[in-house]
Design a protein around this motif. Structure first.
Motif, PDB file in Angstrom:
ATOM      1  N   HIS A  61      42.746  53.661  43.811  1.00  0.00           N
ATOM      2  CA  HIS A  61      43.565  52.938  42.802  1.00  0.00           C
ATOM      3  C   HIS A  61      45.085  53.421  42.982  1.00  0.00           C
ATOM      4  N   VAL A  64      46.743  52.300  46.245  1.00  0.00           N
ATOM      5  CA  VAL A  64      46.657  50.768  46.450  1.00  0.00           C
ATOM      6  C   VAL A  64      47.948  50.120  45.320  1.00  0.00           C
ATOM      7  N   ARG A 305      37.772  42.962  36.502  1.00  0.00           N
ATOM      8  CA  ARG A 305      37.612  44.084  37.426  1.00  0.00           C
ATOM      9  C   ARG A 305      36.521  44.563  38.100  1.00  0.00           C
ATOM     10  N   PRO A 308      36.763  41.067  41.293  1.00  0.00           N
ATOM     11  CA  PRO A 308      38.160  40.642  41.652  1.00  0.00           C
ATOM     12  C   PRO A 308      38.009  39.294  42.629  1.00  0.00           C
ATOM     13  N   SER A 312      41.241  41.887  49.526  1.00  0.00           N
ATOM     14  CA  SER A 312      42.143  42.709  50.249  1.00  0.00           C
ATOM     15  C   SER A 312      43.418  41.713  50.425  1.00  0.00           C
ATOM     16  N   HIS A 338      41.107  45.691  46.921  1.00  0.00           N
ATOM     17  CA  HIS A 338      41.092  45.506  45.465  1.00  0.00           C
ATOM     18  C   HIS A 338      39.967  46.093  44.667  1.00  0.00           C
ATOM     19  N   ASN A 342      39.435  48.938  42.043  1.00  0.00           N
ATOM     20  CA  ASN A 342      38.774  48.532  40.537  1.00  0.00           C
ATOM     21  C   ASN A 342      37.567  49.475  40.270  1.00  0.00           C
ATOM     22  N   HIS A 363      43.116  47.352  36.087  1.00  0.00           N
ATOM     23  CA  HIS A 363      42.435  46.741  37.351  1.00  0.00           C
ATOM     24  C   HIS A 363      43.780  46.225  38.150  1.00  0.00           C
ATOM     25  N   VAL A 364      43.484  45.909  39.435  1.00  0.00           N
ATOM     26  CA  VAL A 364      44.477  45.254  40.447  1.00  0.00           C
ATOM     27  C   VAL A 364      44.176  44.020  40.797  1.00  0.00           C
ATOM     28  N   SER A 365      43.053  43.352  39.836  1.00  0.00           N
ATOM     29  CA  SER A 365      42.596  42.055  40.483  1.00  0.00           C
ATOM     30  C   SER A 365      43.713  40.900  40.729  1.00  0.00           C
ATOM     31  N   GLY A 367      46.765  41.888  41.635  1.00  0.00           N
ATOM     32  CA  GLY A 367      47.726  42.572  42.209  1.00  0.00           C
ATOM     33  C   GLY A 367      48.407  43.469  41.297  1.00  0.00           C
ATOM     34  N   ASP A 368      49.749  43.875  41.850  1.00  0.00           N
ATOM     35  CA  ASP A 368      50.499  44.696  41.106  1.00  0.00           C
ATOM     36  C   ASP A 368      51.911  44.632  41.917  1.00  0.00           C
TER      37      ASP A 368
END
Length: 422
Positions: A61, A64, A305, A308, A312, A338, A342, A363-365, A367-368
């Motif tokens: 995480h 990422v 989460r 997602p 990728s 992702h 997560n 979570h990064v579902s 993105g960020d």
């Protein structure tokens, strides 16, 4: 004597899209997180697509998030955002899309489109989305009762729900809405023969990239025609705002139509059945939602989460760098995963447990960093409304057979979700 350090297990393959037809490879992701957090992946030829040079898979995480936030080191522009390298002749064209740009150019385009994608406009669609969810679920229940008591929730509910909501937001006429699904399947599902059909081959017998200018010509021609119509007959929709924005070049508008059509449709199209499958597999959690013991807002994020929509995303190293102790050279491909992030035990307690009240839930579902999903608010609204109406329409969720998953290392999609309707 000191105890000899155990030999790390070999690096598992998380590239082959066929692996994902059997489910997200969480065991492989765990091996990467624990032993090979930034691991080299070979990129062999598969499903008719040619081999590539390989890439670094990023599984934890924290790493990422670091990649997604640091666009100066990890570029979306250099090689675009798909694992497979685009044809060099297509790269200038692909770079026109906001998704494949870095700041400051990315920020300019994002600000332009955000004028159209306002919370007020999105919230306006809540009542329409609710009526649509209620109608589709009611139709699915009727069909199940008239038949063998089962229905395919993807075919009867979630595909149409995502597609029609997006068409309303964009302002696509009802007669043309099937085109949006056709284009989405062609671009997103290109690794899956069920979605993409027979691949289009070039003069050397190789598949043509679905994001190439040749494969998008019909979509762009439609976007130009619709934009002209909106300029003369404006409506309260996203495309009207974009078509009448003097700062937006015609080529940029075409790329926005492509991005919103594909990403806007498939985000909900993938997340919705994935969330419902998770609830069907956890009847106690479903009952907690129905009884109001858990807030739906936190539940939506936990289901995202867990499932997602995007598996990728690729970046390209702009400079020599180091990530999690691994040296990365300029122009190396760096791919974040992702679903692995997560489920990182370093961030999420008991990550494979469905905890609908989980908070915080980073979570990064979506993105960020600078590329965090522009339509995340719209997606959460649609998912919340769909789940609310499902709770009302279906006293219980039970699968009537295993789901069929998309063959893809990019989209976490379900092609069918058979449910028993009681």
């Amino acid at each position: 004597m000191s105890v000899a350090r155990q030999t790390a297990p070999p690096v598992p393959d998380v590239f082959d899209p066929r692996r994902y037809a059997d489910g997200v490879p969480h065991t492989a992701y765990r091996t990467l997180r624990d032993h090979h957090p930034v691991a080299w992946q070979d990129e062999p030829d598969v499903l008719g697509w040619p081999a590539g040079p390989g890439f670094w898979a990023v599984a934890r995480h924290a790493d990422v998030v670091r990649v997604l936030k640091d666009s100066a080191t990890y570029s979306s522009y250099l090689g675009a955002t798909q694992i497979r390298d685009p044809d060099p002749d297509d790269l200038p064209f692909i770079r026109r899309m906001m998704l494949n740009q870095d700041p400051p150019d990315h920020g300019r385009l994002r600000r332009l489109v955000s004028r159209a994608f306002t919370p007020r406009r999105v919230d306006h669609f809540e009542s329409v989305a609710r009526e649509r969810a209620r109608t589709l679920l009611g139709r699915a229940v009727e069909q199940a009762r008239a038949g063998d008591g089962t229905c395919d929730l993807v075919a009867t509910v979630t595909d149409d729900y995502a597609l029609l909501n997006l068409a309303d937001l964009l302002g696509v006429p009802e007669r043309d809405r099937g085109l949006l699904l056709h284009w989405t399947q062609r671009v997103i599902g290109y690794q899956d023969p069920d979605e993409a059909g027979e691949p289009v081959l070039d003069g050397r017998g190789r598949p043509v990239n679905p994001r190439s200018p040749a494969m998008l010509r019909d979509m762009f021609a439609y976007a130009r025609q619709l934009a002209l119509h909106k300029s003369n007959h404006p409506g309260d929709d996203v495309l009207t705002t974009l078509a009448t924005d003097a700062e937006l070049a015609p080529a940029e508008l075409e790329m926005f139509f492509f991005l919103l059509t594909v990403a806007g449709n498939d985000t909900v199209r993938s997340a919705a059945p994935g969330g419902l499958l998770a609830l069907a597999e956890h009847p106690d959690a479903y009952e907690d939602l129905r009884a109001g013991r858990v807030q739906l807002g936190t539940a939506v994020d936990e289901l995202l989460r867990r499932h997602p929509p995007v598996l990728s995303f690729r970046r390209t190293a702009a400079v020599d760098t180091e990530l999690a102790g691994q040296r990365i050279r300029a122009n190396d491909k760096v791919v974040v995963f992702h679903a692995s992030a997560n489920h990182d035990e370093r961030v999420f307690t008991d990550p494979h447990r469905l905890d609908l009240a989980r908070s915080p839930n980073p979570h990064v579902s979506f993105g960020d960093g600078p590329h965090v999903c522009l339509g995340a608010h719209f997606a959460r609204l649609q998912l919340r409304v769909l789940y609310e109406e499902t709770l009302r329409a279906l006293p219980s969720l039970r699968t009537a057979g295993p789901p069929r998953r998309l063959v893809s290392n990019f989209i976490n999609g379900l092609k069918s979700l058979p449910l028993q309707v009681t």
